[in-house]
Design an enzyme around this catalytic site. Structure first.
Site, mmCIF file in Angstrom:
data_model
loop_
_atom_site.group_PDB
_atom_site.id
_atom_site.type_symbol
_atom_site.label_atom_id
_atom_site.label_comp_id
_atom_site.label_asym_id
_atom_site.label_seq_id
_atom_site.Cartn_x
_atom_site.Cartn_y
_atom_site.Cartn_z
ATOM 1 N N TYR A 137 0.709 -1.137 0.133
ATOM 2 C CA TYR A 137 0.048 0.125 -0.086
ATOM 3 C C TYR A 137 0.797 1.244 -0.091
ATOM 4 O O TYR A 137 0.468 2.201 0.443
ATOM 5 C CB TYR A 137 -0.978 -0.009 1.276
ATOM 6 C CG TYR A 137 -2.291 -0.821 0.948
ATOM 7 C CD1 TYR A 137 -3.492 -0.161 0.671
ATOM 8 C CD2 TYR A 137 -2.201 -2.335 0.757
ATOM 9 C CE1 TYR A 137 -4.689 -0.794 0.198
ATOM 10 C CE2 TYR A 137 -3.405 -2.813 0.469
ATOM 11 C CZ TYR A 137 -4.520 -2.102 0.085
ATOM 12 O OH TYR A 137 -5.603 -2.831 -0.189
ATOM 13 N N GLY A 251 -9.369 -5.894 -4.904
ATOM 14 C CA GLY A 251 -8.140 -6.284 -5.474
ATOM 15 C C GLY A 251 -7.631 -7.383 -4.312
ATOM 16 O O GLY A 251 -6.656 -8.189 -5.028
ATOM 17 N N ASP A 252 -7.768 -7.099 -2.936
ATOM 18 C CA ASP A 252 -7.471 -7.762 -1.909
ATOM 19 C C ASP A 252 -8.275 -9.263 -2.143
ATOM 20 O O ASP A 252 -7.404 -10.233 -1.926
ATOM 21 C CB ASP A 252 -7.556 -7.383 -0.444
ATOM 22 C CG ASP A 252 -7.080 -6.036 -0.431
ATOM 23 O OD1 ASP A 252 -5.787 -5.691 -0.520
ATOM 24 O OD2 ASP A 252 -7.622 -4.758 -0.290
ATOM 25 N N ARG A 253 -9.500 -9.183 -2.268
ATOM 26 C CA ARG A 253 -10.162 -10.636 -2.615
ATOM 27 C C ARG A 253 -9.525 -11.283 -3.834
ATOM 28 O O ARG A 253 -9.256 -12.542 -3.732
ATOM 29 C CB ARG A 253 -11.733 -10.234 -2.900
ATOM 30 C CG ARG A 253 -12.493 -11.408 -3.119
ATOM 31 C CD ARG A 253 -12.587 -12.261 -1.863
ATOM 32 N NE ARG A 253 -11.590 -13.426 -1.567
ATOM 33 C CZ ARG A 253 -11.492 -13.943 -0.605
ATOM 34 N NH1 ARG A 253 -12.663 -14.622 0.230
ATOM 35 N NH2 ARG A 253 -10.486 -14.852 -0.320
#
Length: 461
Positions: A137, A251-253
């Site tokens: 991040y 995006g994390d998933r």
């Protein structure tokens, strides 16, 4: 599977309510907040998703020493945290919505980007991972040379999925997949990405520049484009008409599902198809808004008294027993190589109330307290053995060196320790007094200890 998540962790807060008037001193809506939800964000969200999928999850990150970091830790009780020193405030992002419409996002601590401190203990989980997800991040953790070297080494053994940031670190060479979204692809490549052909060209150039095995560009409702060994494959969504109201966390998933599929033996194309389908299902179900998260304390109440179906069994038990006028008892420790002394202590503790909750040191906590050779059994086995005892009603694992944070959540009426401690000398004593609880010590069984038992077993070898 054991999956390690590496990256920057934030605290995400969603405030939602009704706005029916403007401020008298300016044209800004007054939001009457009706709900507040908190969750670990960034790498913390990836770890949360994987833990909810049933994986064994370690999180390698950097955290601060402030209230926001404490809240993040409490939200990640199902994850083993291996943390370095952040060196600045915990980044907090607060999204404000009124009547279903997003009206503002308030960031705290996001402008500062100190260089986090990485120590050797943070690198240990990478050696036993079945897959690694890097959630960058742009907060500099992934710039740390020791961490990058450890990730490069691990990439030769297991798949590493790197979710990049436009202002983050360069992905390591050898990553199984780097997963930028379309906006990040534009920023990172500086090329035209207006059509699938242009996207494939830009992705291919980035794959060569980063020496990655593949680049997978996520395209929201259009699915994803896989660039692999000079070829490009567009993988569409499994059903038409997907409407994305809130793409937060998509995006994390995607990255988490991709890593799990690769670790499970899927080919790269199969894994991307799985990740697309998983992301679509995640968004269709409401995205991060539908995740299990714990309400923040309000009106002096503790989460154990306000949380709903998303509580852990231990917190739900404490709330139910307290609501029925019962007495909640808690005991804590490592409970490595369970022996008769442990059993007698726990039986005595259970006799003091209506339920017994064991606060169990995580593996990382035991190593810090007892040395690298401990624990003999991992935390899941230790928890299973404890739950097999008729006197134990629930087990809650904590990752800190001491259980104060967990106790502040459970708020037991009685905290039980062995008589080798003086009750008033324990830091927990002052904590328990805040809500009228007490610390009780019970006699120990002579000659029973995990250390002596471990030594005896070692002598047999």
């Amino acid at each position: 599977m054991r999956i390690v998540v590496v990256g920057d962790t934030l605290l995400d807060i969603d405030l939602a309510g009704h706005a029916g008037r403007l401020c008298p001193d300016g044209p800004a809506p007054v939001v009457d907040v009706q709900s507040r939800r908190e969750r670990a964000g960034g790498a913390g969200l990836v770890a949360t998703l994987l833990a909810q999928d049933g994986h064994d999850v370690d999180l390698v990150t950097a955290l601060s020493d402030d209230a926001a970091a404490d809240r993040v830790r409490s939200l990640l009780q199902r994850v083993r945290i291996h943390e370095g020193v952040l060196g600045g405030p915990t980044p907090t992002k607060m999204r404000v919505a009124a009547d279903g419409q997003r009206i503002a996002r308030i960031d705290e601590g996001c402008g500062q980007k100190p260089f986090p401190l990485v120590d050797e203990s943070m690198l240990v989980p990478l050696q036993t991972a079945d897959a690694i997800v890097v959630a960058d991040y742009g907060r500099r953790l992934l710039e740390a040379p020791p961490l990058r070297a450890a990730l490069e080494t691990a990439s030769r053994r297991v798949p590493v999925v790197w979710d990049p940031h436009s202002h983050g670190a360069r992905p390591i060479g050898g990553a199984a997949a780097v997963t930028p979204n379309l906006s990040e692809l534009l920023d990172l490549s500086g090329r035209d990405v207006s059509g699938l052909g242009a996207i494939a060209t830009a992705a291919g150039r980035l794959r060569e520049r980063w020496h990655a095995q593949s680049v997978v560009v996520t395209l929201a409702e259009r699915g994803a484009l896989l660039s692999d060994n000079g070829s490009a494959i567009h993988i569409g969504v499994p059903s038409a008409g997907l409407r994305i109201d809130d793409s937060c966390g998509a995006g994390d998933r995607f990255a988490s599902a991709l890593a799990a599929a690769l670790a499970g033996g899927s080919s790269l194309e199969e894994a991307v198809e799985t990740a697309v389908a998983t992301s679509v299902a995640f968004l269709a179900a409401g995205g991060v808004a539908a995740l299990h998260s714990t309400p923040t304390p309000s009106n002096g109440q503790h989460p154990a008294e306000t949380a709903g179906d998303d509580e852990s069994p231990a917190f739900a038990l404490a709330r139910r027993v307290r609501a029925e006028g019962g007495r909640v008892v808690a005991a804590g420790g490592c409970f490595d190589l369970l022996h008769a002394g442990h059993l007698r202590l726990l039986e005595a503790a259970r006799s003091l109330g209506d339920c017994l909750i064991v606060c169990l040191n995580s593996d990382s906590s035991v190593r810090r307290l007892k040395g690298e050779s401990r624990p003999v059994m991992d935390e899941r086995d230790r928890a299973d053995l404890l739950l097999g005892l008729s006197c134990v009603d629930a087990v809650e694992i904590f990752s800190e060196d001491t259980p104060e944070r967990l106790l502040a959540g459970l708020r037991p009426d009685v905290w039980v320790k062995g008589s080798d401690y003086e009750a008033e000398q324990l830091p927990e004593s002052a904590l328990l007094r805040r809500w009228g609880g007490e610390v009780v010590t019970v006699p120990l069984q002579p000659g029973r200890s995990t250390t002596s038992l471990a030594s005896a077993i070692a002598a047999l070898g």
